[in-house]
Scaffold this motif. Structure first.
Motif, PDB file in Angstrom:
ATOM      1  N   HIS A   1     -14.089  17.701  -0.409  1.00  0.00           N
ATOM      2  CA  HIS A   1     -15.353  17.740  -1.140  1.00  0.00           C
ATOM      3  C   HIS A   1     -15.856  16.308  -1.262  1.00  0.00           C
ATOM      4  O   HIS A   1     -15.073  15.351  -1.255  1.00  0.00           O
ATOM      5  N   GLU A   2     -17.166  16.156  -1.420  1.00  0.00           N
ATOM      6  CA  GLU A   2     -17.727  14.815  -1.540  1.00  0.00           C
ATOM      7  C   GLU A   2     -17.235  14.090  -2.796  1.00  0.00           C
ATOM      8  O   GLU A   2     -17.101  12.861  -2.808  1.00  0.00           O
ATOM      9  N   MET A   3     -16.902  14.856  -3.859  1.00  0.00           N
ATOM     10  CA  MET A   3     -16.375  14.220  -5.059  1.00  0.00           C
ATOM     11  C   MET A   3     -14.956  13.707  -4.833  1.00  0.00           C
ATOM     12  O   MET A   3     -14.551  12.696  -5.410  1.00  0.00           O
ATOM     13  N   VAL A   4     -14.208  14.404  -4.008  1.00  0.00           N
ATOM     14  CA  VAL A   4     -12.880  13.929  -3.621  1.00  0.00           C
ATOM     15  C   VAL A   4     -13.013  12.676  -2.770  1.00  0.00           C
ATOM     16  O   VAL A   4     -12.262  11.688  -2.946  1.00  0.00           O
ATOM     17  N   ASP A   5     -13.969  12.682  -1.867  1.00  0.00           N
ATOM     18  CA  ASP A   5     -14.200  11.507  -1.011  1.00  0.00           C
ATOM     19  C   ASP A   5     -14.524  10.276  -1.860  1.00  0.00           C
ATOM     20  O   ASP A   5     -14.085   9.168  -1.555  1.00  0.00           O
ATOM     21  N   LYS A   6     -15.297  10.475  -2.919  1.00  0.00           N
ATOM     22  CA  LYS A   6     -15.646   9.352  -3.794  1.00  0.00           C
ATOM     23  C   LYS A   6     -14.402   8.732  -4.408  1.00  0.00           C
ATOM     24  O   LYS A   6     -14.251   7.500  -4.433  1.00  0.00           O
ATOM     25  N   VAL A   7     -13.507   9.554  -4.899  1.00  0.00           N
ATOM     26  CA  VAL A   7     -12.292   9.040  -5.542  1.00  0.00           C
ATOM     27  C   VAL A   7     -11.387   8.367  -4.520  1.00  0.00           C
ATOM     28  O   VAL A   7     -10.798   7.315  -4.785  1.00  0.00           O
ATOM     29  N   ARG A   8     -11.314   8.954  -3.331  1.00  0.00           N
ATOM     30  CA  ARG A   8     -10.478   8.351  -2.282  1.00  0.00           C
ATOM     31  C   ARG A   8     -11.024   6.974  -1.893  1.00  0.00           C
ATOM     32  O   ARG A   8     -10.268   6.006  -1.760  1.00  0.00           O
ATOM     33  N   GLU A   9     -12.337   6.886  -1.738  1.00  0.00           N
ATOM     34  CA  GLU A   9     -12.955   5.601  -1.410  1.00  0.00           C
ATOM     35  C   GLU A   9     -12.762   4.600  -2.549  1.00  0.00           C
ATOM     36  O   GLU A   9     -12.459   3.419  -2.309  1.00  0.00           O
ATOM     37  N   ALA A  10     -12.922   5.061  -3.781  1.00  0.00           N
ATOM     38  CA  ALA A  10     -12.737   4.187  -4.942  1.00  0.00           C
ATOM     39  C   ALA A  10     -11.321   3.646  -5.000  1.00  0.00           C
ATOM     40  O   ALA A  10     -11.098   2.464  -5.339  1.00  0.00           O
TER      41      ALA A  10
ATOM     42  N   SER B   1     -17.746   2.415  -5.713  1.00  0.00           N
ATOM     43  CA  SER B   1     -17.504   0.998  -6.015  1.00  0.00           C
ATOM     44  C   SER B   1     -17.425   0.762  -7.523  1.00  0.00           C
ATOM     45  O   SER B   1     -16.613  -0.035  -7.994  1.00  0.00           O
ATOM     46  N   GLU B   2     -18.265   1.475  -8.283  1.00  0.00           N
ATOM     47  CA  GLU B   2     -18.213   1.346  -9.746  1.00  0.00           C
ATOM     48  C   GLU B   2     -16.904   1.918 -10.293  1.00  0.00           C
ATOM     49  O   GLU B   2     -16.298   1.350 -11.216  1.00  0.00           O
TER      50      GLU B   2
ATOM     51  N   ALA C   1     -14.098   1.990  -8.745  1.00  0.00           N
ATOM     52  CA  ALA C   1     -13.060   1.006  -8.419  1.00  0.00           C
ATOM     53  C   ALA C   1     -13.033  -0.114  -9.456  1.00  0.00           C
ATOM     54  O   ALA C   1     -11.966  -0.541  -9.911  1.00  0.00           O
ATOM     55  N   GLU C   2     -14.218  -0.589  -9.853  1.00  0.00           N
ATOM     56  CA  GLU C   2     -14.298  -1.624 -10.879  1.00  0.00           C
ATOM     57  C   GLU C   2     -13.721  -1.130 -12.202  1.00  0.00           C
ATOM     58  O   GLU C   2     -13.015  -1.870 -12.901  1.00  0.00           O
ATOM     59  N   ILE C   3     -14.026   0.119 -12.548  1.00  0.00           N
ATOM     60  CA  ILE C   3     -13.499   0.699 -13.785  1.00  0.00           C
ATOM     61  C   ILE C   3     -11.972   0.731 -13.740  1.00  0.00           C
ATOM     62  O   ILE C   3     -11.303   0.400 -14.734  1.00  0.00           O
ATOM     63  N   ALA C   4     -11.415   1.087 -12.593  1.00  0.00           N
ATOM     64  CA  ALA C   4      -9.956   1.127 -12.461  1.00  0.00           C
ATOM     65  C   ALA C   4      -9.340  -0.250 -12.686  1.00  0.00           C
ATOM     66  O   ALA C   4      -8.355  -0.401 -13.417  1.00  0.00           O
ATOM     67  N   VAL C   5      -9.930  -1.253 -12.065  1.00  0.00           N
ATOM     68  CA  VAL C   5      -9.368  -2.606 -12.159  1.00  0.00           C
ATOM     69  C   VAL C   5      -9.511  -3.157 -13.580  1.00  0.00           C
ATOM     70  O   VAL C   5      -8.565  -3.738 -14.129  1.00  0.00           O
ATOM     71  N   THR C   6     -10.672  -2.985 -14.185  1.00  0.00           N
ATOM     72  CA  THR C   6     -10.851  -3.490 -15.552  1.00  0.00           C
ATOM     73  C   THR C   6      -9.961  -2.734 -16.532  1.00  0.00           C
ATOM     74  O   THR C   6      -9.453  -3.319 -17.495  1.00  0.00           O
ATOM     75  N   THR C   7      -9.729  -1.443 -16.280  1.00  0.00           N
ATOM     76  CA  THR C   7      -8.835  -0.679 -17.150  1.00  0.00           C
ATOM     77  C   THR C   7      -7.398  -1.163 -16.998  1.00  0.00           C
ATOM     78  O   THR C   7      -6.642  -1.224 -17.979  1.00  0.00           O
ATOM     79  N   GLY C   8      -7.025  -1.530 -15.783  1.00  0.00           N
ATOM     80  CA  GLY C   8      -5.704  -2.107 -15.578  1.00  0.00           C
ATOM     81  C   GLY C   8      -5.520  -3.391 -16.375  1.00  0.00           C
ATOM     82  O   GLY C   8      -4.474  -3.619 -16.996  1.00  0.00           O
ATOM     83  N   LYS C   9      -6.560  -4.214 -16.396  1.00  0.00           N
ATOM     84  CA  LYS C   9      -6.497  -5.466 -17.160  1.00  0.00           C
ATOM     85  C   LYS C   9      -6.435  -5.192 -18.657  1.00  0.00           C
ATOM     86  O   LYS C   9      -5.695  -5.864 -19.392  1.00  0.00           O
ATOM     87  N   THR C  10      -7.209  -4.203 -19.111  1.00  0.00           N
ATOM     88  CA  THR C  10      -7.157  -3.814 -20.520  1.00  0.00           C
ATOM     89  C   THR C  10      -5.758  -3.331 -20.891  1.00  0.00           C
ATOM     90  O   THR C  10      -5.214  -3.677 -21.950  1.00  0.00           O
ATOM     91  N   THR C  11      -5.177  -2.532 -20.024  1.00  0.00           N
ATOM     92  CA  THR C  11      -3.834  -1.986 -20.271  1.00  0.00           C
ATOM     93  C   THR C  11      -2.820  -3.102 -20.448  1.00  0.00           C
ATOM     94  O   THR C  11      -1.979  -3.077 -21.353  1.00  0.00           O
ATOM     95  N   LYS C  12      -2.930  -4.108 -19.598  1.00  0.00           N
ATOM     96  CA  LYS C  12      -1.964  -5.211 -19.659  1.00  0.00           C
ATOM     97  C   LYS C  12      -2.209  -6.102 -20.871  1.00  0.00           C
ATOM     98  O   LYS C  12      -1.266  -6.488 -21.573  1.00  0.00           O
ATOM     99  N   SER C  13      -3.475  -6.447 -21.131  1.00  0.00           N
ATOM    100  CA  SER C  13      -3.770  -7.420 -22.189  1.00  0.00           C
ATOM    101  C   SER C  13      -3.708  -6.821 -23.586  1.00  0.00           C
ATOM    102  O   SER C  13      -3.287  -7.495 -24.533  1.00  0.00           O
TER     103      SER C  13
ATOM    104  N   LYS D   1      -8.011  -3.005  -2.814  1.00  0.00           N
ATOM    105  CA  LYS D   1      -8.428  -4.272  -2.206  1.00  0.00           C
ATOM    106  C   LYS D   1      -8.860  -5.284  -3.264  1.00  0.00           C
ATOM    107  O   LYS D   1      -8.610  -6.481  -3.130  1.00  0.00           O
ATOM    108  N   MET D   2      -9.525  -4.813  -4.312  1.00  0.00           N
ATOM    109  CA  MET D   2      -9.970  -5.689  -5.387  1.00  0.00           C
ATOM    110  C   MET D   2      -8.805  -6.305  -6.142  1.00  0.00           C
ATOM    111  O   MET D   2      -8.860  -7.466  -6.557  1.00  0.00           O
TER     112      MET D   2
END
Length: 334
Positions: free
Chosen positions: A219-228, A183-184, A186-198, A234-235
């Motif tokens: 791998h569980e680390m792959v699962d984390k990225v897929r879930e993110a 979840s964190e 995912a938040e980093i991805a969205v805020t980075t997208g906003k930074t990129t645009k602004s 969705k965010m």
């Protein structure tokens, strides 16, 4: 320099007020003089007015008298700031006596000025450690609604213009959060997208990086990225976000087409979101040093107002450039 000049032009068109709590420090004063002269931000200096006044002759500053100077020990709004701090922190055990002391700390005063609407952003760190800069920021300004994690993005200017958008890419998180949850991330991805645009002024195409592309590894680390990836989509359904994806699949068109033929991001990503801080930090430094890329940042993202941290080894131009970024962020948050 072209990118920084573009930022300055953006900031000048929508001028914001940036507070510099290290207002007696030589590099900060010289930077403030340049910023005021170029006219892309209003400047508040926190410090002893007499010391700052003396700096005009000492350092040959022609514009510094146009800065607003706030004495941390005695200013017209001191009681207002004490009351605001008590309102925000009384539930955490803050006493009136302690609040009266904290508002005389320039780093706390700067964030209280932002919270009170007297400033739009802050740049500090020429004299203070990152933890000292961020502590009052987290306590007073806090994060954006719906965002629980602060991260650090680097704007990467590549010599090879085939990557990203004419050589410009954004990498995150490269500075703050060691091992984000799905979840964190995912938040980093969205805020980075906003930074990129602004700030970068480009439409984000975000690749969520992994050592797997679309299930090629388990791998569980792959699962984390897929879930993110799913959470980020969705965010921010309006953003182009895809993953999990290997770095070559994200940035090389032929490899992206081969490994992820149904992806509109694969092969043409301009934003790379790394699964951990170590991968992000290592990657941006390798690209910077081995590919000769210019790395601008870190730009802190996720805060309710822009507060950016300098290296204590920063130059005058580093401060000027970070104020330009901070002012642009402030304009984008309005």
């Amino acid at each position: 320099m072209e990118f920084i000049n573009q930022l300055k032009a953006k900031a000048k068109a929508n001028k914001k007020t940036i507070v510099l709590p290290e207002g007696e420090e030589e590099r900060t004063l010289k930077a403030a003089d340049i910023i005021i002269g170029e006219g892309f931000a209003n400047i508040i200096l926190i410090g002893n007015p007499e010391v700052i006044a003396e700096s005009k002759a000492k350092y040959g500053l022609g514009n510094i008298e146009k800065a607003t100077v706030v004495n941390p020990l005695s200013n017209d709004k001191k009681e207002d700031y004490i009351n605001l701090l008590l309102e925000l922190r009384r539930s955490k055990g803050l006493t009136e006596e302690k609040a009266a002391t904290l508002v005389e700390d320039p780093l706390y005063l700067a964030t209280l000025m932002i919270k009170n609407g007297d400033a739009d952003g802050e740049v500090a760190g020429a004299l203070n450690a990152t933890g000292d800069v961020l502590r009052p920021a987290f306590q007073i300004v806090k994060t954006l609604p719906g965002i629980s994690v602060v991260s650090g993005a680097f704007i990467m200017i590549m010599k090879d213009k085939e990557f990203g958008d004419n050589g410009m890419m954004v990498f995150a998180d490269c500075a703050v959060h060691p091992n984000p949850t799905a979840s964190e991330l995912a938040e980093i991805a969205v805020t980075t997208g906003k930074t990129t645009k602004s700030i970068a002024g480009i439409e984000p195409r975000i690749a969520m990086l992994s050592f797997s592309t679309k299930g090629s590894a388990k791998h569980e680390m792959v699962d984390k990225v897929r879930e993110a990836t799913e959470l980020a989509q969705k965010m921010a359904p309006e953003m182009k976000i895809d993953g999990e994806m290997q770095a070559d699949a994200a940035i090389i068109p032929a490899i992206g087409k081969s490994k992820a033929p149904d992806s509109e991001i694969a092969g043409k990503a301009n934003v790379l979101v790394f699964p951990t801080l170590e991968t992000g930090n290592i990657s941006y430094k390798l690209v910077q040093r081995m590919a000769g890329a210019e790395a601008i940042g870190p730009v802190l993202q996720g805060m309710a107002a822009p507060i950016n941290d300098l290296s204590r080894g920063c130059s005058v131009s580093d401060i000027v450039n970070l104020v330009a970024i901070t002012a642009t962020q402030a304009a984008g948050l309005v």
